[in-house]
Design a protein around this motif. Structure first.
Motif, PDB file in Angstrom:
ATOM      1  N   ARG A 158       0.528  -1.376   0.006  1.00 54.51           N
ATOM      2  CA  ARG A 158       0.115   0.032  -0.045  1.00 54.51           C
ATOM      3  C   ARG A 158       1.354   1.036   0.019  1.00 54.51           C
ATOM      4  NH1 ARG A 158      -5.406   1.460   0.704  1.00 54.51           N
ATOM      5  NH2 ARG A 158      -5.674  -0.051  -0.109  1.00 54.51           N
ATOM      6  N   TYR A 159       0.660   2.582  -0.838  1.00 53.95           N
ATOM      7  CA  TYR A 159       1.281   3.390  -1.065  1.00 53.95           C
ATOM      8  C   TYR A 159       0.027   4.158  -0.931  1.00 53.95           C
ATOM      9  CZ  TYR A 159       5.243   1.016  -2.520  1.00 53.95           C
ATOM     10  OH  TYR A 159       6.520   0.460  -2.436  1.00 53.95           O
ATOM     11  N   GLN A 160       0.072   5.251  -0.601  1.00 54.92           N
ATOM     12  CA  GLN A 160      -0.437   7.304  -0.532  1.00 54.92           C
ATOM     13  C   GLN A 160       0.205   7.872  -1.410  1.00 54.92           C
ATOM     14  OE1 GLN A 160      -1.662   6.139   3.845  1.00 54.92           O
ATOM     15  NE2 GLN A 160      -3.699   6.245   3.080  1.00 54.92           N
ATOM     16  N   ALA A 161      -0.592   8.702  -1.786  1.00 57.05           N
ATOM     17  CA  ALA A 161       0.054   9.823  -2.683  1.00 57.05           C
ATOM     18  C   ALA A 161      -0.997  11.014  -2.408  1.00 57.05           C
ATOM     19  CB  ALA A 161       0.319   9.592  -4.162  1.00 57.05           C
ATOM     20  N   VAL A 162      -0.471  12.020  -2.534  1.00 57.79           N
ATOM     21  CA  VAL A 162      -1.521  13.695  -2.128  1.00 57.79           C
ATOM     22  C   VAL A 162      -1.187  14.021  -3.752  1.00 57.79           C
ATOM     23  CG1 VAL A 162      -1.286  16.018  -1.543  1.00 57.79           C
ATOM     24  CG2 VAL A 162      -0.746  14.339  -0.361  1.00 57.79           C
ATOM     25  N   ASN A 163      -0.613  13.950  -4.246  1.00 57.95           N
ATOM     26  CA  ASN A 163      -0.620  14.512  -6.047  1.00 57.95           C
ATOM     27  C   ASN A 163      -0.720  13.556  -6.778  1.00 57.95           C
ATOM     28  OD1 ASN A 163      -0.145  17.346  -5.382  1.00 57.95           O
ATOM     29  ND2 ASN A 163       2.220  17.494  -5.983  1.00 57.95           N
ATOM     30  N   GLU A 164       0.043  13.118  -7.012  1.00 59.02           N
ATOM     31  CA  GLU A 164      -0.418  11.782  -8.767  1.00 59.02           C
ATOM     32  C   GLU A 164       0.943  11.056  -8.303  1.00 59.02           C
ATOM     33  OE1 GLU A 164       3.962  13.490  -8.979  1.00 59.02           O
ATOM     34  OE2 GLU A 164       1.342  15.012  -9.846  1.00 59.02           O
ATOM     35  N   SER A 165       0.781   9.710  -8.462  1.00 57.60           N
ATOM     36  CA  SER A 165       1.827   8.449  -9.136  1.00 57.60           C
ATOM     37  C   SER A 165       1.581   8.156 -10.345  1.00 57.60           C
ATOM     38  CB  SER A 165       1.099   7.591  -8.139  1.00 57.60           C
ATOM     39  OG  SER A 165       1.366   6.181  -8.887  1.00 57.60           O
ATOM     40  N   THR A 166       3.009   7.697 -10.934  1.00 59.06           N
ATOM     41  CA  THR A 166       3.113   7.484 -12.741  1.00 59.06           C
ATOM     42  C   THR A 166       3.662   5.825 -12.598  1.00 59.06           C
ATOM     43  OG1 THR A 166       5.613   7.944 -11.976  1.00 59.06           O
ATOM     44  CG2 THR A 166       4.119   9.952 -12.549  1.00 59.06           C
ATOM     45  N   ILE A 167       3.533   4.888 -13.450  1.00 60.15           N
ATOM     46  CA  ILE A 167       4.640   4.255 -13.942  1.00 60.15           C
ATOM     47  C   ILE A 167       4.973   4.470 -15.444  1.00 60.15           C
ATOM     48  CG2 ILE A 167       1.896   3.206 -14.901  1.00 60.15           C
ATOM     49  CD1 ILE A 167       3.498   0.404 -14.314  1.00 60.15           C
ATOM     50  N   LYS A 168       6.131   4.219 -15.357  1.00 59.24           N
ATOM     51  CA  LYS A 168       6.559   3.319 -16.167  1.00 59.24           C
ATOM     52  C   LYS A 168       7.363   2.568 -16.808  1.00 59.24           C
ATOM     53  CE  LYS A 168       7.379   9.077 -16.457  1.00 59.24           C
ATOM     54  NZ  LYS A 168       8.507  10.128 -16.403  1.00 59.24           N
ATOM     55  N   LYS A 169       7.630   2.819 -18.261  1.00 56.79           N
ATOM     56  CA  LYS A 169       8.990   1.221 -18.705  1.00 56.79           C
ATOM     57  C   LYS A 169       9.995   2.246 -18.249  1.00 56.79           C
ATOM     58  CE  LYS A 169       9.469  -3.072 -19.326  1.00 56.79           C
ATOM     59  NZ  LYS A 169       9.038  -3.547 -21.198  1.00 56.79           N
ATOM     60  N   ILE A 170      10.849   1.144 -18.145  1.00 53.58           N
ATOM     61  CA  ILE A 170      12.813   1.236 -17.914  1.00 53.58           C
ATOM     62  C   ILE A 170      13.255   0.829 -19.280  1.00 53.58           C
ATOM     63  CG2 ILE A 170      14.648   1.065 -17.192  1.00 53.58           C
ATOM     64  CD1 ILE A 170      13.509   0.253 -14.110  1.00 53.58           C
ATOM     65  N   SER A 171      13.641   1.982 -20.139  1.00 54.96           N
ATOM     66  CA  SER A 171      14.012   2.343 -21.108  1.00 54.96           C
ATOM     67  C   SER A 171      13.839   1.687 -22.656  1.00 54.96           C
ATOM     68  CB  SER A 171      15.198   1.337 -21.629  1.00 54.96           C
ATOM     69  OG  SER A 171      15.293  -0.184 -21.035  1.00 54.96           O
ATOM     70  N   SER A 172      12.581   1.559 -22.248  1.00 53.12           N
ATOM     71  CA  SER A 172      11.469   0.973 -23.356  1.00 53.12           C
ATOM     72  C   SER A 172       9.981   1.553 -23.244  1.00 53.12           C
ATOM     73  CB  SER A 172      11.769  -0.176 -23.804  1.00 53.12           C
ATOM     74  OG  SER A 172      10.862  -1.005 -22.701  1.00 53.12           O
ATOM     75  N   THR A 173       9.188   1.293 -24.537  1.00 46.44           N
ATOM     76  CA  THR A 173       7.869   2.061 -24.197  1.00 46.44           C
ATOM     77  C   THR A 173       7.110   0.877 -23.403  1.00 46.44           C
ATOM     78  OG1 THR A 173       7.638   2.386 -26.473  1.00 46.44           O
ATOM     79  CG2 THR A 173       5.912   2.564 -25.708  1.00 46.44           C
ATOM     80  N   LEU A 174       6.081   1.749 -22.814  1.00 47.06           N
ATOM     81  CA  LEU A 174       5.000   0.723 -21.539  1.00 47.06           C
ATOM     82  C   LEU A 174       3.950   0.359 -22.429  1.00 47.06           C
ATOM     83  CD1 LEU A 174       4.360   0.500 -18.639  1.00 47.06           C
ATOM     84  CD2 LEU A 174       3.032   2.358 -18.811  1.00 47.06           C
ATOM     85  N   VAL A 175       3.574  -0.940 -22.578  1.00 44.29           N
ATOM     86  CA  VAL A 175       2.548  -1.437 -22.717  1.00 44.29           C
ATOM     87  C   VAL A 175       1.741  -2.299 -21.429  1.00 44.29           C
ATOM     88  CG1 VAL A 175       1.456  -2.658 -24.110  1.00 44.29           C
ATOM     89  CG2 VAL A 175       3.686  -1.882 -25.154  1.00 44.29           C
ATOM     90  N   ALA A 176       0.789  -1.454 -21.045  1.00 45.97           N
ATOM     91  CA  ALA A 176      -0.370  -2.270 -19.866  1.00 45.97           C
ATOM     92  C   ALA A 176      -1.539  -1.835 -20.665  1.00 45.97           C
ATOM     93  CB  ALA A 176      -0.117  -0.854 -19.067  1.00 45.97           C
ATOM     94  N   ASP A 177      -2.284  -2.762 -19.953  1.00 49.67           N
ATOM     95  CA  ASP A 177      -4.110  -3.092 -19.951  1.00 49.67           C
ATOM     96  C   ASP A 177      -4.691  -1.939 -19.260  1.00 49.67           C
ATOM     97  OD1 ASP A 177      -3.848  -4.863 -22.252  1.00 49.67           O
ATOM     98  OD2 ASP A 177      -3.501  -6.625 -20.724  1.00 49.67           O
ATOM     99  N   VAL A 178      -5.230  -1.037 -19.419  1.00 48.87           N
ATOM    100  CA  VAL A 178      -5.914  -0.381 -18.496  1.00 48.87           C
ATOM    101  C   VAL A 178      -7.653  -0.964 -18.153  1.00 48.87           C
ATOM    102  CG1 VAL A 178      -6.614   1.788 -17.829  1.00 48.87           C
ATOM    103  CG2 VAL A 178      -4.636   1.460 -19.391  1.00 48.87           C
ATOM    104  N   TYR A 179      -8.070  -0.617 -16.252  1.00 49.56           N
ATOM    105  CA  TYR A 179      -9.371  -1.122 -16.103  1.00 49.56           C
ATOM    106  C   TYR A 179      -9.787  -0.488 -15.534  1.00 49.56           C
ATOM    107  CZ  TYR A 179      -7.320  -5.837 -18.072  1.00 49.56           C
ATOM    108  OH  TYR A 179      -7.471  -7.388 -18.867  1.00 49.56           O
TER     109      TYR A 179
END
Length: 268
Positions: A117-138
């Motif tokens: 569990r994490y918490q954030a006041v502003n935002e959270s991001t996810i990125k792929k290291i050194s290449s394009t992120l491919v992700a299914d979004v639900y």
């Protein structure tokens, strides 16, 4: 009344923090950095976000006050030359507060059953290291899209003015307890298609991101940065708790937006 003073070393904040501690003690206000009722942050918005992470297990009874020592901060209502007035306001405290939504974030790593569990006041991001992120979004467990691009940013209403705004997301008033998902450099062509716009979700909705093709990822929650992590999925919801600010002279949201991004038009 117990008050914690949380300061950074930048922009003379450490000295201002020490001055504030002295003034609080002179006014016979208890300084307690372990179990405070009020946390005064001295520095800027980054200092406040850091203090939130430090005290986030005490959100049920802690209120925050921001003092800025450099450029005008979005969350900071007081300036470093107003310490005497701030101490008087704390002495006259009536317990009033204004609350802003936060993010509850559950990160499940590959091979693990229990999420972190994490918490954030502003935002959270996810990125792929050194290449394009491919992700299914639900959205609410229903597949919305397969995203391809640099990454995704999930923000709160107050966080909508931070990184989210810089990547084209909408600015949202915090009375709307929603979360927003904005794309970071998405790929849109004849083969790959995403919505190409930020998505604002209702309070009872949540978003789940499941990276495809394996690999390691860079995940952030405000100033928390988890690098090279094997993430299976991330689930985002509007938190059950809020970050509360002492309501002495709390600046209205649209005034904050105006001061931060528009100003009076007279600056060079």
């Amino acid at each position: 009344m117990k008050v914690a003073v949380y300061s950074t070393q930048a922009n003379n904040a450490e000295n201002v923090g020490k001055q504030l501690v002295s003034k609080l003690k002179e006014a016979q206000i208890t300084v307690d950095n372990e179990q405070p009722d009020i946390v005064v942050t001295v520095g800027g918005d980054g200092t406040l976000l850091s203090a939130f992470q430090h005290y986030r297990t005490q959100l049920a009874h802690v209120r925050f006050i921001g003092v800025h020592t450099g450029h005008l901060g979005f969350y900071t209502d007081w300036q470093d030359y107003e310490l005497d007035d701030l101490v008087k306001a704390i002495q006259a405290d009536t317990g009033e507060s204004v609350g802003y939504p936060i993010l509850d974030i559950d990160v499940t790593l590959v091979g693990e059953k229990k999420p972190i569990r994490y918490q954030a006041v502003n935002e959270s991001t996810i990125k792929k290291i050194s290449s394009t992120l491919v992700a299914d979004v639900y959205i609410k467990d229903q597949l919305f899209e397969r995203f391809r691009g640099d990454g995704l940013c999930i923000s709160t209403p107050t966080g909508s003015t931070a990184y989210n705004r810089s990547i084209g997301g909408a600015v949202i008033h915090p009375h709307l307890e929603v979360l927003q998902m904005a794309e970071i450099a998405s790929i849109n062509n004849r083969v790959f298609r995403t919505l190409g716009a930020s998505v604002i979700m209702a309070p009872d909705e949540w978003v789940t991101i499941r990276p495809a093709h394996g690999g390691n990822f860079n995940f952030t929650a405000d100033q928390v940065d988890v690098v090279n992590s094997p993430i299976e999925q991330i689930e985002y919801r509007i938190g059950k708790q809020k970050i509360n600010f002492a309501k002495y002279r709390h600046i209205g949201f649209w005034n904050r937006v105006h001061n931060a991004f528009i100003g009076d038009g007279n600056e060079d």
